[in-house]
Motif scaffolding. Structure first.
Motif, mmCIF file in Angstrom:
data_model
loop_
_atom_site.group_PDB
_atom_site.id
_atom_site.type_symbol
_atom_site.label_atom_id
_atom_site.label_comp_id
_atom_site.label_asym_id
_atom_site.label_seq_id
_atom_site.Cartn_x
_atom_site.Cartn_y
_atom_site.Cartn_z
ATOM 1 N N ILE A 105 47.214 45.687 -31.167
ATOM 2 C CA ILE A 105 48.362 45.444 -30.280
ATOM 3 C C ILE A 105 49.442 44.669 -31.018
ATOM 4 C CG2 ILE A 105 49.130 44.337 -28.142
ATOM 5 C CD1 ILE A 105 47.360 46.917 -27.824
ATOM 6 N N ARG A 106 49.040 43.640 -31.750
ATOM 7 C CA ARG A 106 50.017 42.841 -32.485
ATOM 8 C C ARG A 106 50.745 43.675 -33.535
ATOM 9 N NH1 ARG A 106 48.915 36.892 -33.885
ATOM 10 N NH2 ARG A 106 49.366 36.077 -31.826
ATOM 11 N N MET A 107 50.002 44.507 -34.249
ATOM 12 C CA MET A 107 50.626 45.306 -35.308
ATOM 13 C C MET A 107 51.547 46.383 -34.751
ATOM 14 S SD MET A 107 47.502 45.595 -38.050
ATOM 15 C CE MET A 107 48.458 46.321 -39.381
ATOM 16 N N THR A 108 51.158 47.010 -33.649
ATOM 17 C CA THR A 108 52.015 48.050 -33.077
ATOM 18 C C THR A 108 53.240 47.442 -32.400
ATOM 19 O OG1 THR A 108 50.664 48.138 -31.070
ATOM 20 C CG2 THR A 108 50.188 49.759 -32.774
ATOM 21 N N ALA A 109 53.123 46.221 -31.913
ATOM 22 C CA ALA A 109 54.251 45.555 -31.262
ATOM 23 C C ALA A 109 55.231 44.978 -32.268
ATOM 24 C CB ALA A 109 53.737 44.450 -30.345
ATOM 25 N N ASP A 110 54.782 44.691 -33.465
ATOM 26 C CA ASP A 110 55.596 43.992 -34.456
ATOM 27 C C ASP A 110 56.903 44.713 -34.766
ATOM 28 O OD1 ASP A 110 55.608 41.566 -35.955
ATOM 29 O OD2 ASP A 110 55.323 42.736 -37.785
ATOM 30 N N GLY A 111 56.888 46.014 -34.836
ATOM 31 C CA GLY A 111 58.093 46.772 -35.163
ATOM 32 C C GLY A 111 59.164 46.702 -34.093
ATOM 33 N N GLN A 112 58.785 46.331 -32.894
ATOM 34 C CA GLN A 112 59.740 46.237 -31.792
ATOM 35 C C GLN A 112 60.450 44.879 -31.768
ATOM 36 O OE1 GLN A 112 58.373 48.108 -28.213
ATOM 37 N NE2 GLN A 112 59.256 46.513 -26.966
ATOM 38 N N MET A 113 59.900 43.916 -32.487
ATOM 39 C CA MET A 113 60.479 42.573 -32.513
ATOM 40 C C MET A 113 61.767 42.566 -33.343
ATOM 41 S SD MET A 113 58.070 40.689 -30.975
ATOM 42 C CE MET A 113 58.003 39.036 -31.575
ATOM 43 N N PRO B 190 64.038 41.570 -36.386
ATOM 44 C CA PRO B 190 63.555 41.379 -37.764
ATOM 45 C C PRO B 190 63.169 39.937 -38.100
ATOM 46 C CG PRO B 190 65.444 42.838 -37.756
ATOM 47 C CD PRO B 190 65.285 42.330 -36.344
ATOM 48 N N GLU B 191 63.896 38.970 -37.588
ATOM 49 C CA GLU B 191 63.607 37.568 -37.917
ATOM 50 C C GLU B 191 62.335 37.038 -37.235
ATOM 51 O OE1 GLU B 191 66.308 37.627 -34.351
ATOM 52 O OE2 GLU B 191 66.354 38.611 -36.304
ATOM 53 N N LYS B 192 61.848 37.757 -36.219
ATOM 54 C CA LYS B 192 60.639 37.327 -35.503
ATOM 55 C C LYS B 192 59.403 38.150 -35.867
ATOM 56 C CE LYS B 192 62.812 35.206 -31.564
ATOM 57 N NZ LYS B 192 62.721 34.962 -30.148
ATOM 58 N N PHE C 290 43.358 37.358 -39.319
ATOM 59 C CA PHE C 290 43.336 35.975 -39.779
ATOM 60 C C PHE C 290 44.595 35.191 -39.439
ATOM 61 C CE2 PHE C 290 39.786 37.565 -42.301
ATOM 62 C CZ PHE C 290 38.858 36.585 -41.993
ATOM 63 N N ARG C 291 45.590 35.866 -38.901
ATOM 64 C CA ARG C 291 46.817 35.162 -38.477
ATOM 65 C C ARG C 291 46.919 35.113 -36.956
ATOM 66 N NH1 ARG C 291 51.322 38.087 -41.915
ATOM 67 N NH2 ARG C 291 52.664 36.977 -40.465
ATOM 68 N N PHE C 292 45.773 35.076 -36.253
ATOM 69 C CA PHE C 292 45.761 35.042 -34.785
ATOM 70 C C PHE C 292 46.455 33.803 -34.225
ATOM 71 C CE2 PHE C 292 41.915 37.923 -33.782
ATOM 72 C CZ PHE C 292 42.745 39.014 -33.771
ATOM 73 N N ASN C 293 46.445 32.719 -34.955
ATOM 74 C CA ASN C 293 47.022 31.490 -34.403
ATOM 75 C C ASN C 293 48.537 31.525 -34.328
ATOM 76 O OD1 ASN C 293 47.355 31.435 -37.160
ATOM 77 N ND2 ASN C 293 46.889 29.260 -37.393
ATOM 78 N N GLU C 294 49.172 32.505 -34.926
ATOM 79 C CA GLU C 294 50.626 32.634 -34.822
ATOM 80 C C GLU C 294 51.000 33.234 -33.468
ATOM 81 O OE1 GLU C 294 52.270 34.910 -37.971
ATOM 82 O OE2 GLU C 294 51.274 33.757 -39.520
ATOM 83 N N ILE C 295 51.941 32.646 -32.840
ATOM 84 C CA ILE C 295 52.386 33.168 -31.540
ATOM 85 C C ILE C 295 53.817 33.605 -31.601
ATOM 86 C CG2 ILE C 295 52.808 32.587 -29.140
ATOM 87 C CD1 ILE C 295 50.362 30.827 -29.243
#
Length: 156
Positions: free
Chosen positions: A127-135, A137-139, A151-156
């Motif tokens: 979910i995080r990887m598929t959502a990333d492209g919609q953010m 660019p700076e986020k 391993f980067r789950f703690n990033e929100i």
């Protein structure tokens, strides 16, 4: 004559491989679905508009963003669920004979629960990887692969 048995380990391998093959084909549609869900109920875009946005902003390879997480999910969740079910079924048959519908339902519930627990980190990464492209660019988190996302789950 006894029916030939597939080795227990093969159920895990075959389940995972079949899920991974299916995910390779279905992933672009799953990505579009996830992006549409993340838009929220107030944003009304057609499926074609979302597809065009992805193609324009990320190119054709953008439809395979998060594929490593999708494959990892299938390798964990589907392999775990399928392999666990057939292992439990063999155990049940060996001790109690052919299971009833209710017994199969219980075995399937246990196997599904095991698969869900084992596959959960990959599901979140997907979910995080598929959502990333919609953010914006700076986020964006710009995950390198599923391991990076896990391993980067703690990033929100």
């Amino acid at each position: 004559m006894a029916e030939p048995q597939i080795p227990r380990w093969a159920n895990f391998i075959l389940g995972g491989c079949s899920g991974m093959m299916a995910a390779s084909v279905v992933h672009p549609a799953d990505l579009v679905k996830t992006r549409m869900q993340l838009l929220g109920p107030k944003v009304k875009l057609s499926t074609m508009t979302v597809v065009q946005r992805i193609a324009r902003k990320e190119g054709i390879l953008g439809f395979y963003s998060g594929l490593s997480a999708s494959l990892c999910r299938q390798a964990t969740y589907t392999a775990g669920r399928t392999g666990c079910f057939y292992s439990l079924l063999d155990f049940y048959k060996g001790h109690y004979g052919n299971p009833s519908f209710v017994a199969k339902l219980c075995l399937a519930s246990i196997a599904g629960s095991v698969g869900a627990v084992v596959g959960n980190p990959a599901e979140i990464a997907l979910i995080r990887m598929t959502a990333d492209g919609q953010m914006p660019p700076e986020k964006r988190r710009n995950y390198k692969n599923v391991i990076d996302a896990i391993f980067r789950f703690n990033e929100i």
